[in-house]
Design a protein around this motif. Structure first.
Motif, short mmCIF file in Angstrom:
data_model
loop_
_atom_site.label_atom_id
_atom_site.label_comp_id
_atom_site.label_asym_id
_atom_site.label_seq_id
_atom_site.Cartn_x
_atom_site.Cartn_y
_atom_site.Cartn_z
N UNK A 38 0.86 -1.27 -0.16
CA UNK A 38 0.15 -0.13 -0.20
C UNK A 38 0.71 1.26 -0.03
N UNK A 39 1.80 1.33 0.86
CA UNK A 39 2.86 2.52 0.86
C UNK A 39 3.55 2.73 -0.48
N UNK A 40 4.10 1.65 -0.78
CA UNK A 40 4.80 1.73 -2.25
C UNK A 40 3.89 2.25 -3.18
N UNK A 41 2.63 1.75 -3.51
CA UNK A 41 1.67 2.38 -4.60
C UNK A 41 1.33 3.63 -4.30
N UNK A 42 1.26 4.03 -3.04
CA UNK A 42 0.58 5.42 -2.66
C UNK A 42 1.72 6.25 -2.94
N UNK A 43 3.21 5.86 -2.94
CA UNK A 43 4.15 6.80 -3.19
C UNK A 43 4.76 6.98 -4.81
N UNK A 44 4.29 5.47 -5.41
CA UNK A 44 4.96 5.57 -6.89
C UNK A 44 3.78 6.11 -7.65
N UNK A 45 2.76 6.42 -7.32
CA UNK A 45 1.65 7.14 -8.21
C UNK A 45 1.73 8.54 -8.28
N UNK A 46 2.33 9.07 -7.54
CA UNK A 46 2.44 10.55 -7.31
C UNK A 46 3.90 11.13 -7.39
N UNK A 47 3.92 12.33 -7.55
CA UNK A 47 5.46 13.18 -7.57
C UNK A 47 5.64 13.13 -6.11
N UNK A 48 7.01 12.95 -5.92
CA UNK A 48 7.43 13.25 -4.64
C UNK A 48 7.22 14.58 -3.85
N UNK A 49 6.99 15.65 -4.70
CA UNK A 49 6.49 16.91 -3.96
C UNK A 49 5.13 16.90 -3.32
N UNK B 146 11.10 5.41 -7.14
CA UNK B 146 10.15 5.19 -8.21
C UNK B 146 9.39 6.56 -8.37
N UNK B 147 9.14 7.22 -7.50
CA UNK B 147 8.35 8.56 -7.87
C UNK B 147 9.53 9.75 -8.24
N UNK B 148 10.76 9.67 -7.88
CA UNK B 148 11.66 10.86 -8.00
C UNK B 148 12.12 10.41 -9.44
#
Length: 312
Positions: A47-58, A182-184
């Motif tokens: 859950x945490x990985x997908x929440x971050x991977x789908x958005x920009x780090x900003x 992944x996001x960055x």
């Protein structure tokens, strides 16, 4: 009333049936261990990985949220240490574990599901940041102080090594770091992989809440009741009040991030506090009792906050 039925009731009802399942021994003697293992090693990291991977780090690195939530956590931790010293003349390890019980909220298992229920899928972002601040921030700092006390005479290198290994082994920390990378780097995750992780991560919220109930089903307040009461008051009352006091200076209470900062600050004590206390055989009954009492009290305090903040 609507917010209590749509946000608070599903969350606390899941905890309640987990408690009932534990009391009736429906999952056997190893049910808590197995379910915690599934949530901690598989569902929650997904859950945490997908929440971050789908958005920009900003979108995740909200400095104002860090100050408000992190500040409330740190100030409550310090207040807890002072309270432990004044009440019993405790040593540094005991003071640190008391402070953790008073400040380290159950964001991973309860906060993220609550934020997602309250704000929708985007609620995972402040929940994730709060979980990182708790695990990589106050928990790590608390462990360092415990190890400083335990390793007296063995040098600071031993303490740093134990804490660093504990942090790096955490699947939650690893998932957050990988998702942020992944996001960055804007890496495109293949759709079949993302669908698999979405499916796995969707089990995190209900299983985590059920696991809380299972954990609490065989816990009591113990004999350290005065310390349990003080630590619980620090967790469910002092910390959200500090967050509310800091909020006007940094965040708008009308935004998701502002409401989430207060909501996460009001969460009950995380089970990690008991795990760490048990490892060092210090403040064990106090940590266990604080988890139980703060969770029961949070039914009223979190529900009241949901209404007052017009969440949901």
């Amino acid at each position: 009333m609507h917010v209590l039925l749509t946000v608070a009731f599903p969350v606390f009802a899941l905890i309640g049936i987990g408690w009932l399942g534990g009391r009736l021994r429906l999952l056997g003697p190893h049910g808590t261990t197995a379910l915690n293992g599934f949530v901690g090693w598989f569902a929650l990291p997904a859950m945490l990985f997908t929440a971050l991977a789908k958005v920009s780090i900003a979108e995740v690195l909200n400095g104002a949220f860090v100050i408000v939530f992190g500040g409330s956590m740190l100030l409550t931790y310090v207040a807890g240490m002072v309270a432990a010293r004044l009440m019993s003349g405790a040593r540094l390890a005991h003071m640190s574990l008391f402070g953790l019980s008073a400040s380290f909220g159950n964001v991973g298992y309860m906060g993220i599901p609550l934020c997602v229920t309250a704000f929708g899928p985007e609620g995972a972002l402040p929940g994730t940041l709060a979980a990182v601040l708790g695990a990589a921030g106050i928990l790590t700092f608390g462990l360092i102080l415990v190890e400083v006390d335990v390793q007296r005479g063995h040098g600071a290198q031993a303490a740093r090594g134990r804490v660093l290994r504990a942090v790096l082994r955490s699947p939650i920390v690893q998932a957050v770091a990988l998702g942020a990378m992944v996001s960055a780097l804007r890496i495109a995750v293949p759709e079949p992989v993302m669908r698999f992780l979405d499916l796995l991560g969707s089990a995190a919220a209900p299983c985590a809440l059920f696991a809380i109930g299972l954990f609490l089903s065989d816990k009591g307040l113990g004999t350290a009741r005065r310390e349990v009461l003080v630590a619980s008051l620090g967790k469910v009352l002092l910390q959200p009040l500090i967050a509310l006091a800091l909020l006007p200076w940094f965040l708008d209470l009308g935004t998701m991030w502002g409401k989430a900062a207060v909501l996460c600050a009001a969460l009950p004590t995380a089970a990690n506090a008991f795990v760490v206390a048990k490892e060092y055989e210090t403040f064990v009954e106090g940590a266990s009792g604080t988890i139980l009492l703060s969770t029961v009290a949070s039914v009223a305090t979190v529900s009241a906050l949901l209404v007052l903040l017009s969440i949901g």
